[in-house]
Design a protein around this motif. Structure first.
Motif, PDB file in Angstrom:
ATOM      1  N   ARG A 192       0.861  -1.189   0.000  1.00 16.47           N
ATOM      2  CA  ARG A 192       0.000   0.000   0.000  1.00 16.47           C
ATOM      3  C   ARG A 192       0.894   1.234   0.000  1.00 16.47           C
ATOM      4  O   ARG A 192       1.767   1.382   0.845  1.00 16.47           O
ATOM      5  N   GLU A 232       3.095   4.414  -2.505  1.00 13.51           N
ATOM      6  CA  GLU A 232       3.927   4.596  -3.697  1.00 13.51           C
ATOM      7  C   GLU A 232       5.401   4.418  -3.347  1.00 13.51           C
ATOM      8  O   GLU A 232       5.971   5.223  -2.614  1.00 13.51           O
ATOM      9  N   LEU A 278      -1.979  -2.507 -10.392  1.00 14.42           N
ATOM     10  CA  LEU A 278      -2.811  -1.735  -9.478  1.00 14.42           C
ATOM     11  C   LEU A 278      -4.035  -2.550  -9.086  1.00 14.42           C
ATOM     12  O   LEU A 278      -4.841  -2.923  -9.933  1.00 14.42           O
ATOM     13  N   SER A 286      -6.167  -1.549  -6.295  1.00 13.46           N
ATOM     14  CA  SER A 286      -7.241  -0.645  -5.894  1.00 13.46           C
ATOM     15  C   SER A 286      -6.663   0.701  -5.487  1.00 13.46           C
ATOM     16  O   SER A 286      -5.452   0.841  -5.306  1.00 13.46           O
ATOM     17  N   GLU A 287      -7.532   1.680  -5.399  1.00 14.92           N
ATOM     18  CA  GLU A 287      -7.146   2.962  -4.814  1.00 14.92           C
ATOM     19  C   GLU A 287      -8.330   3.485  -4.005  1.00 14.92           C
ATOM     20  O   GLU A 287      -9.488   3.250  -4.361  1.00 14.92           O
ATOM     21  N   VAL A 309      -5.442   9.979  -2.666  1.00 14.01           N
ATOM     22  CA  VAL A 309      -5.745   8.553  -2.635  1.00 14.01           C
ATOM     23  C   VAL A 309      -4.523   7.740  -2.206  1.00 14.01           C
ATOM     24  O   VAL A 309      -3.382   8.184  -2.352  1.00 14.01           O
ATOM     25  N   ARG A 310      -4.813   6.569  -1.705  1.00 19.52           N
ATOM     26  CA  ARG A 310      -3.770   5.603  -1.366  1.00 19.52           C
ATOM     27  C   ARG A 310      -3.999   4.351  -2.214  1.00 19.52           C
ATOM     28  O   ARG A 310      -5.079   3.758  -2.182  1.00 19.52           O
ATOM     29  N   ARG A 311      -2.998   4.002  -2.972  1.00 17.83           N
ATOM     30  CA  ARG A 311      -3.128   2.875  -3.897  1.00 17.83           C
ATOM     31  C   ARG A 311      -2.556   1.595  -3.298  1.00 17.83           C
ATOM     32  O   ARG A 311      -1.611   1.631  -2.510  1.00 17.83           O
ATOM     33  N   THR A 312      -3.140   0.484  -3.702  1.00 20.13           N
ATOM     34  CA  THR A 312      -2.649  -0.835  -3.308  1.00 20.13           C
ATOM     35  C   THR A 312      -2.155  -1.548  -4.556  1.00 20.13           C
ATOM     36  O   THR A 312      -2.887  -1.649  -5.554  1.00 20.13           O
ATOM     37  N   TRP A 313      -0.908  -2.035  -4.500  1.00 17.29           N
ATOM     38  CA  TRP A 313      -0.250  -2.636  -5.659  1.00 17.29           C
ATOM     39  C   TRP A 313       0.127  -4.087  -5.404  1.00 17.29           C
ATOM     40  O   TRP A 313       0.386  -4.480  -4.261  1.00 17.29           O
TER      41      TRP A 313
END
Length: 290
Positions: A147, A149, A158, A160-161, A257-261
């Motif tokens: 979670r 960058e 990716l 989700s965000e 936003v916070r992205r999950t990779w």
């Protein structure tokens, strides 16, 4: 030399203590001591000196301990490729996953994968995103769920965000925020820096921390009981309809936003097990669970 012996050297170098090393590896002290003697016999050198406060590595022992990571990784790759030669989805999939995903999404995901590929086993390591990043970067695991960058040089997907919001039991005026009691919680340093950056862009004084708790789920419960406000990702709040939520906005008025990779190395896709898992995750809609 056996891979367990390399693991023993690595852990003993970290612990500098026979008893603690044996406990962490779930083996008896006599067995550990016997394996140390075998290693010393194999290389013809003394590995450690024992003292009242633990063990001290000889120069030769320290060199071997520092080689342990490289040898463990090499042995794992050999095993992976041998299994891969059968062209079947078998073996142990090594994953590193953040704490929140482990609780919310991982059990369902692994069950679905196991149902389809029953010969697969899992080794899961959990922690903050920075820990997960370190594990996947050093190829100690096949796939990492991260979670935030990070400067990742490999392949990523990716998942989700989500928006980050200010939440409270009562509706708040943002200009009053520095004077209100905030519930703080332990979180990943990258996420904390994101919140701190937003704060310094909007306020000239630090927040008033009225309560500190261990994790975001505890913070959520405190919010539900009206004990202050907090800044959290939407996924932590879930369906808490009794809470007022205001998204954090950047300078352009867009939600922060916070992205999950999903991170993985390109070369690991040569393994049937890893390639199948990556394709499996991409085909699923995990956004609701993340």
């Amino acid at each position: 030399m056996e891979d367990l012996n390399w693991i023993i050297l690595k852990e003993l170098y970290r612990q500098k203590n026979i008893t603690k090393t044996a406990e962490s590896l779930f083996i008896s002290q006599p067995s550990l001591t016997n394996r140390l003697r075998q290693i010393e016999k194999e290389f013809g050198v003394l590995i450690v000196h024992r003292g009242r406060r633990g063990v001290h590595f000889t120069p030769e022992g320290e060199y071997l301990a520092k080689c342990a990571d490289e040898m463990i990784t090499r042995l794992r790759k050999i095993k992976d490729h041998v299994l891969n030669m059968e062209n079947q989805v078998v073996g142990t999939l090594r994953l590193a996953v953040t704490n929140l995903i482990t609780r919310k999404t991982l059990p369902r995901l692994l069950k679905l994968f196991k149902d389809r590929y029953p010969s697969v086993e899992f080794k899961v390591m959990t922690g903050w995103s920075k820990d997960v990043f370190h594990l996947i970067y050093n190829q100690e695991v096949h796939v990492g769920f991260v979670r935030g960058e990070y400067a990742w040089p490999g392949q990523k997907y990716l998942l989700s965000e989500e928006a980050i919001c200010i939440a409270s039991k009562e509706e708040l005026q943002l200009e009053r925020l520095p004077y209100l009691s905030r519930i703080d919680y332990q979180t990943d340093p990258l996420f904390k820096s994101l919140i701190d950056k937003w704060w310094t862009e909007h306020y000239t004084q630090p927040p008033y921390i009225g309560m500190e708790v261990d994790k975001s789920e505890t913070c959520r419960e405190m919010l539900l009981n009206g004990l202050g406000y907090a800044i959290l990702p939407h996924s932590v709040l879930g369906d808490a309809e009794s809470l007022f939520k205001q998204d954090l906005l950047d300078a352009e008025g867009q939600p922060i936003v916070r992205r999950t990779w999903m991170y993985y190395h390109e070369e690991t896709l040569e393994l049937n097990l890893v390639r199948t898992f990556v394709e499996f995750v991409k085909a699923l809609d995990l956004k609701e669970g993340l």
